[in-house]
Design an enzyme around this catalytic site. Structure first.
Site: not given
Length: 475
Positions: A22, A272, A50, A127-128
């Protein structure tokens, strides 16, 4: 043959890329602003992180108001008829690609807590991925804590913070400090509460989080600098590993949550995940990708007529390869910008044709040519194999495939959705055999030595390339 080698080909997922979990975004102003537009712009800038769902919470006149829905950011915001209802002085938001917790609507962030009167008093975005979330969840449930989501580690963070708030007279700083003692894994978190925002990162800084300002009193937090740029703000710096920032009406305060911190940000952010126009840890993402192409040519020079890149993240590396080699770069592969990532195709034949929906080639630029094709990485190999087939069919004389990252041999459990080890094409299969499977004249990967050289050191997480992670997953 391919389906026997790689069982994932027989499953419903059609994607052949890693997916970030995310993107998170937050903004705080001492006075009321158009938080509806600001959070919309920030999340839209982070949409690449996301595409399944998004949500946000706004602090308005002491109340926390939240909105969550499935789908893309702009589609979600279009559903809101009265935008002024979400004008306040602070907001946090989240755009989601699911890892832990799956795709249930109950797992869409932000997660928020309510008092006995049903008033939202705290909201968080994360996030994670935590490696001990289920153990903590079971312990909290045994104490009578109720969870709304299905196995979400993000809600575990929220419930822990709530627990310690109740034990420490609603002191958010102490509650976060206590929470980070309990949790293990990768996390960047933004908390909205009681006319303040707090943001913090795990001790290894695995997932990114930076901050900036819109003006002299308005602070912004974002997974990437492109989120800050999107609202007209200016980037100051990334939060340090293990650092917490708290902003309120008076000031911004920083503190280290843990003494023994290490900088181990995910190297795939540069390869990426991140947008090419972002700075991550003050390093230009585009420059890293272009340098990887230059290093690829230095490693493995080849005679060819044209260099092409797989849109979008393979293009900067192909430009770098072209610069180093003198072989002209041409944007021969054309990407359909309107296609999403959520296709579920039950049959293998149709899944392979999916590549034709996403990418098409300019045929007269291929026929009779020796081609170097560069992608950011090779995960399962499905997309790569189909691309080679398209180029062969178009009349390419030779095809030399280059990966702008080392071979991916291990899955990630620190906030990235990845295949299992056995479904990674580079796991237990050597380069020569992969070249035969892909039907290419040569195949080369960026070396670990050169990736470390490009990034300027070893202070990164290289787990998917080496199997060694900053945090060990307990069995």
């Amino acid at each position: 043959m391919i389906s026997k080698l790689f069982p994932i080909f027989n499953k419903k997922k059609s994607s052949d890329k890693f997916h970030e979990e995310c993107g998170i975004f937050g903004i705080y102003s001492p006075k009321k602003v158009d938080t509806f537009s600001l959070i919309q712009f920030g999340l839209f800038a982070l949409q690449h992180r996301g595409q399944e769902a998004c949500g946000f919470s706004v602090l308005r006149d002491g109340f926390i108001l939240s909105h969550k829905s499935e789908g893309l950011v702009l589609d979600s915001f279009r559903k809101i008829s009265n935008s002024e209802y979400y004008h306040g002085n602070a907001a946090i938001g989240h755009t989601r690609y699911s890892t832990e917790g799956g795709q249930s609507k109950k797992n869409i962030q932000p997660f928020f807590g309510e008092d006995s009167y049903g008033k939202s008093t705290i909201s968080i975005v994360h996030n994670g991925n935590l490696i001990n979330a289920q153990k903590i969840r079971k312990h909290l449930e045994s104490e009578g804590v109720t969870f709304i989501s299905e196995h979400s580690d993000s809600e575990v963070i929220l419930r822990l913070i709530q627990k310690y708030l109740s034990e420490h007279n609603n002191n958010l700083e102490i509650a976060i400090q206590k929470t980070t003692i309990d949790i293990q894994g990768a996390y960047s978190v933004i908390v909205l509460m009681d006319n303040k925002i707090a943001a913090f990162r795990d001790p290894n800084g695995i997932r990114p989080l930076c901050y900036g300002m819109l003006n002299e009193k308005t602070y912004i937090f974002s997974s990437e600098t492109c989120g800050i740029d999107s609202v007209g703000g200016y980037y100051i710096r990334d939060l340090f590993p293990g650092e917490m920032a708290i902003v309120d009406q008076k000031s911004i305060r920083f503190s280290l949550l843990k003494k023994n911190t290490k900088r181990r940000i995910c190297s795939f952010e540069y390869i990426y995940f991140s947008r090419p126009d972002s700075l991550i840890e003050n390093i230009n993402v585009y420059e890293i990708r272009e340098k990887s192409g230059e290093k690829l040519y230095e490693q493995h020079p080849v005679e060819a007529d044209v260099v092409i890149g797989v849109p979008d993240s393979g293009v900067p590396a192909s430009i770098g390869y072209s610069k180093a080699s003198g072989i002209p770069f041409k944007p021969i592969l054309v990407k359909n910008k309107y296609i999403g990532r959520s296709f579920i195709i039950p049959k293998q034949e149709m899944r392979e044709k999916m590549v034709n929906l996403k990418l098409n080639s300019i045929l007269n630029e291929i026929r009779g040519k020796r081609i170097v094709i560069i992608d950011d990485s090779i995960v399962r190999g499905t997309t790569s194999r189909r691309l080679v087939y398209i180029l062969r069919k178009a009349g390419a004389k030779e095809i030399h495939f280059r990966s702008a990252s080392p071979p991916i041999i291990a899955p990630c459990y620190l906030g990235v959705d990845t295949p299992s080890r056995k479904d990674l094409i580079s796991y237990n299969i050597d380069k020569e055999k992969i070249a035969k499977i892909l039907d290419v004249d040569s195949l080369e990967f960026l070396s670990m030595t050169n990736l470390i050289d490009i990034l300027g050191g070893k202070n990164y997480c290289f787990g998917c390339f080496t199997g060694n992670y900053p945090i060990r997953k307990k069995k």
